[in-house]
Write an enzyme that holds these catalytic residues in place. Sequence first.
Site: not given
Lengths: 425, 425
Positions: B190, B201, B420
Site C-alpha cells: 500500500k 508511507t 491532502n
Amino acid sequence: MGKKKFNDAEEYKSYLKSIANLPEGFKAGVTSLKFVPEEKKASKPLSMNMSLLLLDSPVSAYSAVFTKNAFPGAPVLVGKERLGKEQLQGILINNKISNVCISSGVSDALEITSSIEKHLGLKEHSVFPSSTGVIGWRLPVQEMKECAVSLCDNLSADLLDVAEAIMTTDAYPKIVRRDFDGGSIVLVGKGAGMIEPNMATMLIFALTDFNLTGIDINNLLKSCADKSFNRISVDSDQSTSDSFYLVSSGKRSVNLDQFRSEFEDCCREMAVDIVRNGEGTAHVLEVRVSGAGSAEEAHIVGKALVNAPLVKTAIFGNDPNVGRLIGALGDCASSFPYFFRDHVVLKIGGETVFKNRSFSMNDEKEKKLSKYFEDCSMPEKKDGFPPHFKNVVIEVDLGLNRFETVVYGSDLTYEYVRENADYRS
Amino acid sequence: MGKKKFNDAEEYKSYLKSIANLPEGFKAGVTSLKFVPEEKKASKPLSMNMSLLLLDSPVSAYSAVFTKNAFPGAPVLVGKERLGKEQLQGILINNKISNVCISSGVSDALEITSSIEKHLGLKEHSVFPSSTGVIGWRLPVQEMKECAVSLCDNLSADLLDVAEAIMTTDAYPKIVRRDFDGGSIVLVGKGAGMIEPNMATMLIFALTDFNLTGIDINNLLKSCADKSFNRISVDSDQSTSDSFYLVSSGKRSVNLDQFRSEFEDCCREMAVDIVRNGEGTAHVLEVRVSGAGSAEEAHIVGKALVNAPLVKTAIFGNDPNVGRLIGALGDCASSFPYFFRDHVVLKIGGETVFKNRSFSMNDEKEKKLSKYFEDCSMPEKKDGFPPHFKNVVIEVDLGLNRFETVVYGSDLTYEYVRENADYRS
C-alpha cells in the site's frame, strides 16, 4: 512590516502610487508590443511589456546577484560578464519570454540593448538586459528593437508603471520604499512561481540616490539577499533568470550602517510580499527555527518544512495536521549528526503542539489552530491587492545549540496547480 | 511489466484474485472495527481494518527495511529492535492510525500484538506490529485487542483481502506475484502519498515459500529496495512508517540468483504500481538518467526532475514545457563539480527536445509531445483499477561518464491537493 490592510485594489494602488516616484537621478519608461513566438506560429499574438530604468549618467555604483542555476538565461550571462567591468546606465526589462537556452540568446539581447545605447548616445554595454517569462522561446528581436527606440522617447513613467509592466503571473504590483535623510531606497519586484533561494524567477530592482561605492553595494547586496530572498520558497524551484540589482545614482550622502539597516528591512518586506503573491498562495508560512546545531541545519529545517507538500496541503486545508510537520522534520533531520527527539519543541501560532517526544494536541486545540489557519488565509485568486499581511507562524526549537533562522514559504493550492498546468496556453 | 490493460475494476480484481493465494506455510486474516479517536472526541466513529499474516511456525528467515525518518513510528521502533534477535511468526497490520510520536506508542503496539501471541500460544515477540494512517493519534487499544483475538479465529483470507484491508488513500489494491520452480514470491503493498525513497508511507510485505537464510534475505532486501522503492517519489516526503518485509516459510529450495532476479523484478513492478496509484497521479514519469559523473549525481538528477513542482504541473497539463525540465536540471546541477551544458541531451518520448545547449522545439513537435502526454495520462480519480501501464519517458544524457539510473515519479494535480488538504476530515 508596517504596511496596513487595504480594502480594495484601488486603495492598494493609490498607496503604491504615493511611493512610486523615482529617486533623484533616475527616469523610467514603459511600453508594450504584440508578437507571435517563432516556436508557436499558429498561436494568436501575445503581448509583451518593455520597461527601461535609466540613470542620468553611467555609474560604477551598482551590483547584482543572479541565479546559480546551471542553465542561466542570456540576460544573466550578460550581467555576470559585465559586473565589475562595465558601467551601468540603464536596465531594459521584458516580461513574457525569459530568453533562456536560445542559441542566439546573448546576441539577441545585445542587439536590443545596443539599439537603445545608440539611440540615446550612451556608452556601449551600459544598458543591461533583464527578462522573465517562458523558457525556450526566442525574443521577437525586430519588434523589440523598434519598441525600444520609441521607449526612449517617453521616459515619464513612475515605478508603479514599471512594477505593473514586469509582472507575469503576479496578482499585483510590488513596491517597497524607505525615505530618510533626504534620500530614498525603492525596490520594485516581480516573482510568483519558481521561487526558491539563491534567487527565484524573481526580478528585483533596488534604486537609490544615496551615495555608495560599488564595493559597498556589492557587499550589501550579497548579505541582504542571504537574509531575505534566499530565505523564501514558493515551490522549491530555482529559476534560470533570477536577478537582484542595486543601483545608486550617488546624489546624497548617507551613513552606511543606517543604509544597511533600512535596506535589509526593505529586502525582507519585499521577500515576504513575493511569497504572499506566490502562485495560488493562500497562506504565508513563517517558520522560525531556533536551537539548531549549525546555521546550515537551521536553514535545512526551515526549508524542509516550507517545502514539504504534505505540510503545504494540510495548511491550505486549514488542517492542523501536526504529524506532517514532525514527519517532514524527521525526514530532513535523518542526516544530522546530532538530533535529539526529546529536545524538540514545536509551536504553531504560539501554541505548543509537540514536546517531550509526543504531541500535545486535543480537540479544543485542534479547533483553535484550525481557526488560526482560517484567520491567516487569503483567497487563492487575489484581486489585484494583498488581502492582509498575516503569516502562519511555526516555531521549531531543536534544543541543540544557538543557531536560528526564519524562512518564509507558501501553502500548496488548487490555484498553484491550475496556474502552472496551463501557464503557456 | 507484463501486465495487460484492464477494462474495469471487476476485471482487475479477478486478475488479483487469481494471484492472491498465499505461499505454502502462510495464512491470513482480515477484520475491521469502529472507533472514535481520543484526540477527536466529537468526530463520528471511524473505521479501521486489521490484517494478520501468520506463519505455521516461527522463522529466522526474514528481514525488513524501515524509514530513515528521525521520528519513526512505534511499529518501526519495535521492528528495528527485534530484527536479527527475535523470530517472526506473524505481522499484524492496521490502517487509519500510524502510531507515531505517541508517548505510549510502543507499549500500545506490544499490548495488541501480545494479545495475539497469548491467544494463539505463540512465542513472545513473534508477532510484529505494522501501522499506517494519521500521525499523532493514539491507537484504540482496547478495541484492537478484542478485534485481534477474533481475527485469530478466522484465518481464511487471501492476499487480495489483505491488499484491500491495508489501503488508506490507495485507489486500488496492489499485488505482484511470480511463480517458478514450484514455489512463489508474492508482494502486497500500500502507499499513495508521502512516497519518497528511503521508503515511503508504503508498507510492502513480500512472502515466499522459497528457502533462504536470514542473511541472504537481509542482503536481497536492501539491494532490491535500492533498485526499486528507493527510486520512486510521489511527493518527496519521507514517511515515519515505511516498512518493507521479506519473510520466508522455507518450504522449497531455490537457486539464489534466480530468486534475486525474480524478486528484483517484483519490486520494480510494485514500485511503479505505487507511483501509478499515487495520490491524484495523472501521469507516471519515468526519468532515465545516463552519462552521469557518479551514481549519486545520476540519482540527484532523476529525483530533481520528478520532484520539481513546475515540471510536475506542466506534465499534468499535457504541456511540453521543456524549459522547466532544463530549469530543474540546471538548479540541481549547480552544485556538481563538473557539468557541461553543451553535453546535455534531453529526450521526451524518444523525441530530442534539447541538444547543443539549445532547445530543438517547433510547433509540430510541441503538438506531438502534447499528444504523447495526453496518451499517457490517467483520470485523477481512479476507479478501482489502474487505467493502463504507460509511463511518460524522459531521457537525460549528461554526457559526462558512464553512470545511470531510472527514477519514477508522478505529476502534481488538483486531486493531489484535494486529497491532502482534507485527508483527516
